[in-house]
Write a protein that holds these residues in place. Structure first.
Motif, PDB file in Angstrom:
ATOM      1  N   LEU A 153       0.830  -1.209   0.000  1.00 45.68           N
ATOM      2  CA  LEU A 153       0.000   0.000   0.000  1.00 45.68           C
ATOM      3  C   LEU A 153       0.863   1.256   0.000  1.00 45.68           C
ATOM      4  CD1 LEU A 153      -2.870  -0.869   2.500  1.00 45.68           C
ATOM      5  CD2 LEU A 153      -3.109  -0.278   0.101  1.00 45.68           C
ATOM      6  N   ALA A 154       1.861   1.290   0.859  1.00 45.35           N
ATOM      7  CA  ALA A 154       2.719   2.474   0.966  1.00 45.35           C
ATOM      8  C   ALA A 154       3.443   2.733  -0.349  1.00 45.35           C
ATOM      9  CB  ALA A 154       3.716   2.290   2.102  1.00 45.35           C
ATOM     10  N   ARG A 155       3.987   1.691  -0.942  1.00 46.12           N
ATOM     11  CA  ARG A 155       4.716   1.855  -2.204  1.00 46.12           C
ATOM     12  C   ARG A 155       3.784   2.342  -3.315  1.00 46.12           C
ATOM     13  NH1 ARG A 155       9.280   3.210  -4.483  1.00 46.12           N
ATOM     14  NH2 ARG A 155       9.763   1.988  -6.320  1.00 46.12           N
ATOM     15  N   GLY A 156       2.588   1.786  -3.383  1.00 46.64           N
ATOM     16  CA  GLY A 156       1.635   2.222  -4.398  1.00 46.64           C
ATOM     17  C   GLY A 156       1.245   3.684  -4.237  1.00 46.64           C
ATOM     18  N   VAL A 157       1.002   4.109  -2.999  1.00 46.91           N
ATOM     19  CA  VAL A 157       0.631   5.512  -2.748  1.00 46.91           C
ATOM     20  C   VAL A 157       1.794   6.436  -3.060  1.00 46.91           C
ATOM     21  CG1 VAL A 157       0.001   7.142  -0.925  1.00 46.91           C
ATOM     22  CG2 VAL A 157      -1.188   4.958  -1.102  1.00 46.91           C
ATOM     23  N   VAL A 158       3.005   6.065  -2.674  1.00 43.98           N
ATOM     24  CA  VAL A 158       4.177   6.903  -2.942  1.00 43.98           C
ATOM     25  C   VAL A 158       4.384   7.068  -4.441  1.00 43.98           C
ATOM     26  CG1 VAL A 158       6.706   6.934  -2.800  1.00 43.98           C
ATOM     27  CG2 VAL A 158       5.355   6.462  -0.765  1.00 43.98           C
ATOM     28  N   ILE A 159       4.235   5.991  -5.181  1.00 45.40           N
ATOM     29  CA  ILE A 159       4.426   6.074  -6.633  1.00 45.40           C
ATOM     30  C   ILE A 159       3.357   6.957  -7.265  1.00 45.40           C
ATOM     31  CG2 ILE A 159       4.290   4.749  -8.779  1.00 45.40           C
ATOM     32  CD1 ILE A 159       5.687   2.463  -7.301  1.00 45.40           C
ATOM     33  N   LEU A 160       2.099   6.792  -6.867  1.00 44.16           N
ATOM     34  CA  LEU A 160       1.026   7.568  -7.481  1.00 44.16           C
ATOM     35  C   LEU A 160       1.055   9.037  -7.069  1.00 44.16           C
ATOM     36  CD1 LEU A 160      -1.942   5.053  -7.384  1.00 44.16           C
ATOM     37  CD2 LEU A 160      -0.632   5.803  -9.362  1.00 44.16           C
ATOM     38  N   ARG A 161       1.558   9.340  -5.887  1.00 46.65           N
ATOM     39  CA  ARG A 161       1.623  10.732  -5.446  1.00 46.65           C
ATOM     40  C   ARG A 161       2.923  11.418  -5.826  1.00 46.65           C
ATOM     41  NH1 ARG A 161      -1.875  12.644  -1.100  1.00 46.65           N
ATOM     42  NH2 ARG A 161      -0.211  14.173  -0.960  1.00 46.65           N
ATOM     43  N   GLY A 162       3.867  10.673  -6.346  1.00 45.77           N
ATOM     44  CA  GLY A 162       5.178  11.220  -6.687  1.00 45.77           C
ATOM     45  C   GLY A 162       5.110  12.201  -7.851  1.00 45.77           C
ATOM     46  N   ALA A 165       4.783   4.731 -14.542  1.00 46.63           N
ATOM     47  CA  ALA A 165       4.753   4.898 -13.085  1.00 46.63           C
ATOM     48  C   ALA A 165       3.324   4.785 -12.556  1.00 46.63           C
ATOM     49  CB  ALA A 165       5.365   6.238 -12.692  1.00 46.63           C
ATOM     50  N   ARG A 166       2.379   5.332 -13.273  1.00 42.73           N
ATOM     51  CA  ARG A 166       0.976   5.228 -12.838  1.00 42.73           C
ATOM     52  C   ARG A 166       0.507   3.783 -12.848  1.00 42.73           C
ATOM     53  NH1 ARG A 166      -2.132  10.528 -15.161  1.00 42.73           N
ATOM     54  NH2 ARG A 166      -0.530  11.982 -14.499  1.00 42.73           N
ATOM     55  N   ALA A 167       0.851   3.054 -13.901  1.00 44.14           N
ATOM     56  CA  ALA A 167       0.466   1.640 -13.976  1.00 44.14           C
ATOM     57  C   ALA A 167       1.159   0.838 -12.874  1.00 44.14           C
ATOM     58  CB  ALA A 167       0.808   1.072 -15.347  1.00 44.14           C
ATOM     59  N   LYS A 168       2.402   1.182 -12.582  1.00 51.82           N
ATOM     60  CA  LYS A 168       3.145   0.490 -11.517  1.00 51.82           C
ATOM     61  C   LYS A 168       2.510   0.750 -10.155  1.00 51.82           C
ATOM     62  CE  LYS A 168       7.891   0.115  -9.828  1.00 51.82           C
ATOM     63  NZ  LYS A 168       9.253   0.652  -9.995  1.00 51.82           N
ATOM     64  N   GLY A 169       2.122   2.001  -9.903  1.00 49.96           N
ATOM     65  CA  GLY A 169       1.437   2.327  -8.647  1.00 49.96           C
ATOM     66  C   GLY A 169       0.117   1.585  -8.520  1.00 49.96           C
ATOM     67  N   ALA A 171      -0.578  -1.259  -9.929  1.00 49.89           N
ATOM     68  CA  ALA A 171      -0.263  -2.675  -9.721  1.00 49.89           C
ATOM     69  C   ALA A 171       0.034  -2.954  -8.251  1.00 49.89           C
ATOM     70  CB  ALA A 171       0.925  -3.090 -10.596  1.00 49.89           C
ATOM     71  N   PHE A 172       0.772  -2.051  -7.593  1.00 53.46           N
ATOM     72  CA  PHE A 172       1.050  -2.231  -6.173  1.00 53.46           C
ATOM     73  C   PHE A 172      -0.233  -2.172  -5.343  1.00 53.46           C
ATOM     74  CE2 PHE A 172       5.552  -1.226  -7.045  1.00 53.46           C
ATOM     75  CZ  PHE A 172       6.153  -2.210  -6.281  1.00 53.46           C
ATOM     76  N   LEU A 173      -1.100  -1.211  -5.637  1.00 57.42           N
ATOM     77  CA  LEU A 173      -2.348  -1.098  -4.877  1.00 57.42           C
ATOM     78  C   LEU A 173      -3.273  -2.288  -5.126  1.00 57.42           C
ATOM     79  CD1 LEU A 173      -3.097   2.716  -5.221  1.00 57.42           C
ATOM     80  CD2 LEU A 173      -2.197   1.491  -3.243  1.00 57.42           C
ATOM     81  N   LEU A 174      -3.348  -2.742  -6.361  1.00 56.11           N
ATOM     82  CA  LEU A 174      -4.173  -3.914  -6.666  1.00 56.11           C
ATOM     83  C   LEU A 174      -3.590  -5.187  -6.046  1.00 56.11           C
ATOM     84  CD1 LEU A 174      -5.069  -3.050 -10.339  1.00 56.11           C
ATOM     85  CD2 LEU A 174      -6.694  -3.332  -8.463  1.00 56.11           C
TER      86      LEU A 174
END
Length: 152
Positions: A18-27, A34-38, A40-43
């Motif tokens: 969750l933390a990694r997905g949020v950090v990537i999407l808010r970066g 990067a959006r798709a990677k974020g 993927a982490f959240l999913l």
């Protein structure tokens, strides 16, 4: 009882996903990759959470069925079926993928119990979306459109 360590490991893995997905999407780097990677982490975190939710039902049913003592036959989780099924229960089995606690009755038939009906379809949906997002993260460009066409 290998499911209990799995339940304990899920929150340990869920929080970093969750933390990694949020950090990537808010970066600041908001490239399509990067959006798709974020996503993927959240999913992936959602997939893990749904699996842990279903696993708690399985562990509860297994603990309840192996309790023994008076009134332990048929297994308490198997008593939720129709009357003819409950009277003819011969045993039970557990499946971890798909999540299922099955009560076996005479003549080879069986019925599932304890795990909510929405868990396995939700697992499948989260798995497909996670795979699609991870694949998109690998295939999409890693730079923003304005960075790709900047003069040198």
């Amino acid at each position: 009882m290998l499911a209990i360590p799995g339940i304990l490991a899920c929150p340990i893995t869920l929080v970093p996903l969750l933390a990694r997905g949020v950090v990537i999407l808010r970066g600041e780097r908001k490239s399509p990759s990067a959006r798709a990677k974020g996503c993927a982490f959240l999913l992936g975190a959602a997939l893990l959470g749904v699996y842990a939710w279903g696993l708690t039902y399985i562990v509860g049913a297994v603990v309840e069925s192996e309790d023994g003592g008076t009134g332990s036959s048929p297994s308490p989780p198997c008593r939720t079926g129709e009357q003819w099924q409950v009277e003819n229960v011969t045993g039970h089995s557990v499946s971890y993928l798909p999540l299922r606690f099955e009560c076996h009755v005479d003549k080879g038939a069986s019925y599932s119990t304890t795990v909510p009906e929405y868990v396995n379809p939700a697992l499948l949906g989260c798995a497909v979306l996670t795979f699609a997002s991870a694949t998109a993260a690998l295939c999409l460009p890693r730079t923003r459109p304005e960075e790709r066409h900047a003069p040198a």
